[in-house]
Design an enzyme around this catalytic site. Structure first.
Site, PDB file in Angstrom:
ATOM      1  CD  GLU A 122      99.711  73.299 -11.436  1.00  0.00           C
ATOM      2  OE1 GLU A 122      98.962  72.540 -12.218  1.00  0.00           O
ATOM      3  OE2 GLU A 122     100.793  73.796 -12.174  1.00  0.00           O
ATOM      4  N   GLY A 124      94.886  71.438  -8.693  1.00  0.00           N
ATOM      5  CA  GLY A 124      94.823  69.895  -8.588  1.00  0.00           C
ATOM      6  C   GLY A 124      95.820  68.937  -8.184  1.00  0.00           C
ATOM      7  CB  THR A 155     104.537  80.764   1.308  1.00  0.00           C
ATOM      8  OG1 THR A 155     103.835  79.562   1.737  1.00  0.00           O
ATOM      9  CG2 THR A 155     104.994  81.334   2.398  1.00  0.00           C
ATOM     10  CG  ASP A 242     116.581  66.085   0.547  1.00  0.00           C
ATOM     11  OD1 ASP A 242     117.610  65.263  -0.150  1.00  0.00           O
ATOM     12  OD2 ASP A 242     115.675  65.829   0.718  1.00  0.00           O
ATOM     13  CG  LEU A 343      97.863  76.702  29.472  1.00  0.00           C
ATOM     14  CD1 LEU A 343      98.423  77.399  28.406  1.00  0.00           C
ATOM     15  CD2 LEU A 343      98.345  76.950  30.677  1.00  0.00           C
ATOM     16  CD  GLU A 368     109.282  73.474   1.629  1.00  0.00           C
ATOM     17  OE1 GLU A 368     108.571  74.372   1.621  1.00  0.00           O
ATOM     18  OE2 GLU A 368     110.560  73.359   1.054  1.00  0.00           O
ATOM     19  N   GLY A 369     106.061  69.678   2.307  1.00  0.00           N
ATOM     20  CA  GLY A 369     106.014  68.273   2.130  1.00  0.00           C
ATOM     21  C   GLY A 369     105.123  67.760   3.656  1.00  0.00           C
TER      22      GLY A 369
END
Lengths: 391, 369
Positions: A122, A124, A155, A242, A343, A368-369
């Site tokens: 969110e 917040g 997502t 997990d 490069l 995802e953390g």
């Protein structure tokens, strides 16, 4: 028994996944330049055809690796092509993993064929998952949940059929009152308000969704509506991380590998070799840098695969999954950033994909953390500390 | 099919070695480092574990329990966790036994392997490293010239474990300077051969209990029968890779020791009203170390697994060595840092592991599995 080999079945699937990934590469630049563009029908058809070939190979008789390990191995291959572009034809999202973890058979029957996104973050909060402000109030007259609040960074928020949204039954009760609710797109009161313009993974739709008195049936709640004051009411939902972290880490590994392989190829064309048996005094700075990055990528990949393999054995893998994601996130962002540098002007140019991979891979150390949260999980685990002992 | 778990036998080896290391190595570790001592009783105690006899076929007097680089890595990690100097010293006979097992002709195996199946510690060693800043194991300056009746060795080696008491020294030498790994031979030299001079014991930053010596070879004549592998010679890269896998396993052991100790200390040491482990700056060092220890171990196991399949493991071993050397330094550095001033004093073991940990960048050929 220790074994680092892959079964013939998996090897065959990797070959097909790699070929599919090569096709996706041809689309990657266009959908990065044209953020939010719809995929063309013929492209979607080709992607579906390619995916069907992969599924066919996986369905063949013969023993492969476990389900989780196979999915992250193939996920790495897919991501090598492009971390998100193949998602144009995805039929499942992170929400499906959450559903699979806790849904009743009746719910699985209703939701299994829906493409479900996760809606947690969110305005917040992101990392502080106890701070959910989206509310879910039960209307006893209609036996419906009424959702109010705003979710961001969802997502696949646009292309999904439903979201799994975290909402609180009672903000005063903290974590224990936070539950997951499946909200199908057709429900009234759910509005997609924004599609983000991002640094990378531009082919992935990242949406803001607002709930305004959004009503869903009582049975759309995942798990029990009871507010158990027991230790950490979010254990159930956090456990699904997990299971999803290895996949996101593997996605990162794929991008890191793409950048490293490409860079090595270009350097080899320029006459640079990468011998594995020389001491540091006979290695140039560039050779050493590449070899060190290659070693770290290998280690990260092994950690991630080990954590996925534990899931296949139904073992709790909180420590390992966070180790893998932390290591992978850090390693691949460094690899991609250094590859652009190595490069020269061509690395910086949008003529080559490597600058895009640098922009794409950054998210793997965030979603995802974040890598910092992963470190927190790792540290708490190795210290045996709870969240008051290590903040 | 991919699998990351040890089988029951391996878990038993691991458990047994861990207990042995805790009981026999840890308690004497500091004292041996202060006194530069490798106790003879310890060599016999480790010998009794049977690490030599177990891997030697019955017809040569061994117990024929099978040999794997992976099992050797498991054992090496645990013993090094106890004390890496003592482990290197006690396991030094393998430096000759394993190359003979890998590449010895029937005659050579018949002559030499029974010596490793006796009741007592049989001192034997190998000489690989040479004393120059730019040393790398595939570029040797010690030469062996094949003549009609004999081979002639010339050169100087350093960091040869237990050279002062080893009966045989397996010397790695090149038949052609600039010839790379393909030109490297292993020559079985008796220590008391004319022209062989064992110099004064070396003084190093770490590995102090381990007796290491420079050995020079001046026109040393050795019978042709002492060329390991006879006409076929050896596959030097395989031996180097076996060595790297085993040394890296020891690096994991040292790193793990440091990380575990620092974790325990950080939970008990209070500052600003709470354990220092409650502060992210400290916790992060511990967490990062734990991640790299786990990563190092998997890299080592994969290298060892590949060697056990008799595949070329040069890439695995090369990358693993780079990674383990680098991360061991990081982890053992953090180990000292977490203990602060106390980490700097020669009482807690972290400064010892820091000094020993630095060696892994340089050490080549000091162990093999």
């Amino acid at each position: 028994m220790i074994d680092f080999s892959l079964s013939p079945k998996t090897l065959k699937a990797i070959k097909i996944a790699h070929k599919n990934a090569e096709y996706v590469r041809t689309l990657a630049r266009y959908y990065d330049e044209n953020e939010h563009a719809e995929f063309k029908e013929d492209e979607k058809e080709q992607l579906k055809k390619n995916n069907a070939a992969l599924l066919k190979a996986l369905a063949e008789p013969g023993q492969g690796e476990g389900q989780f390990l196979t999915s992250i191995i193939l996920g790495e291959e897919r991501s090598w092509g492009d971390p998100v572009t193949a998602g144009a034809i995805a039929t499942m999202g992170l929400g499906n993993a959450a559903i699979r973890a806790v849904a009743t058979p009746e719910q699985k029957a209703r939701f299994d064929n829906l493409y479900c996104a996760m809606a947690i973050t969110e305005p917040g909060f992101g990392s502080d998952t106890a701070a959910v402000a989206t509310t879910a109030k039960l209307d006893p007259d209609t036996n419906e949940w009424v959702l109010n609040g705003e979710k961001i960074f969802v997502t696949s928020g646009k292309r999904c059929n439903a979201v799994v949204a975290w909402a609180t039954l009672d903000k005063s009760k903290g974590r224990a009152a936070i539950k997951s609710f499946v909200v199908e797109k057709f429900r009234k009161g759910m509005t997609l308000t924004k599609l983000e313009h991002k640094l990378g993974i531009r082919a992935s739709d990242t949406a803001s969704i607002v709930f305004e008195d959004c009503r869903i049936p009582y049975d759309n709640i995942l798990g029990s509506p009871e507010i158990k004051e027991a230790k950490g009411g979010q254990v159930g939902v956090l456990a699904t991380f997990d299971a999803t972290r290895p996949g996101v880490a593997a996605q990162g590994i794929g991008v890191g590998r793409a950048a490293l392989e490409f860079t090595k190829e270009k350097l080899e064309e320029a006459g640079v070799t990468f011998p594995y048996d020389r001491g540091i005094h006979s290695l140039s700075a560039v050779q050493k840098e590449i070899l060190v990055m290659e070693a770290n990528l290998e280690a990260a990949r092994l950690l991630v695969r080990q954590s996925a393999s534990m899931l296949d054995k139904a073992q709790r893998n909180s420590l390992e999954s966070s180790m893998g994601k932390a290591k992978a996130g850090r390693t691949i962002t460094q690899i991609c950033q250094r590859c652009v540098a190595l490069l020269g002007p061509l690395g910086y140019s949008r003529d080559w994909l490597v600058e895009k991979w640098m922009r794409d891979c950054k998210i793997n150390d965030i979603y995802e953390g974040t890598g910092q949260i992963q470190m927190l999980v790792v540290c708490r685990q190795i210290l045996g500390f709870n969240r008051t002992q290590l903040k | 099919m991919a699998d990351f778990t040890l089988d029951e036998d391996q878990k038993q080896i691991q458990d047994m070695m861990r207990k042995f290391a805790e009981k026999e190595l840890r308690p004497i570790s500091r004292d041996c480092d202060e006194k530069d001592e490798l106790p003879a009783e310890l060599l016999e105690k480790v010998w009794e574990l049977g690490f030599c006899a177990n891997i030697i076929p019955e017809k040569f007097g061994g117990y024929d329990m099978g040999r794997s680089a992976l099992n050797a890595a498991i054992m090496a990690e645990e013993l090094a966790w106890g004390d890496v100097s003592l482990a290197l010293g006690a396991l030094s006979p393998l430096l000759m036994a394993i190359p003979v097992l890998e590449y010895g002709t029937e005659e050579q195996q018949t002559e030499w392997l029974p010596k490793f199946c006796g009741e007592k510690f049989h001192p034997a060693t190998a000489a690989l490293m040479e004393r120059r800043i730019t040393f790398e194991p595939t570029v040797l300056h010690t030469t062996v010239e094949m003549q009609k009746e004999v081979m002639v060795l010339n050169g100087a080696k350093c960091m040869v474990p237990l050279a002062d008491r080893a009966e045989q020294i397996l010397v790695y030498a090149t038949t052609a300077k600039g010839g790379g790994a393909a030109a490297i031979e292993a020559i079985l030299v008796d220590r008391n051969t004319p022209g062989v001079t064992v110099g004064e014991r070396e003084k190093n930053m770490g590995l102090k209990p381990l007796p290491l010596f420079p050995v020079t070879f001046r026109d040393v004549e050795v019978p042709l029968s002492r060329r390991l592998g006879g006409e076929k010679g050896i596959n030097f890269m395989r031996l180097l890779n076996l060595s790297r896998a085993n040394l890296c396993a020891m690096a994991v052991g040292v790193s793990r020791a440091s990380n575990e100790y620092a974790i325990k200390y950080a939970k008990e040491r209070f500052a600003f009203g709470e354990p220092i482990a409650s502060r992210q700056a400290v916790a992060w060092m511990l967490g990062e170390s734990a991640i790299e220890v786990a990563g190092m171990r998997l890299m080592v196991w994969r290298t060892a697994w590949r060697l056990d399949r008799h595949e070329d493991a040069t890439r695995d071993a090369g990358l693993t060595k780079m990674y383990c050397a680098d991360k061991t330094m990081l982890v053992t550095d953090y180990g000292v840092q977490v203990l602060g001033g106390h980490g700097y004093i020669r009482e807690h073991p972290v400064e010892l592991w820091f000094r020993n940990g630095r060696g892994f960048d340089t050490l080549e050929g000091l162990a093999i599995g």
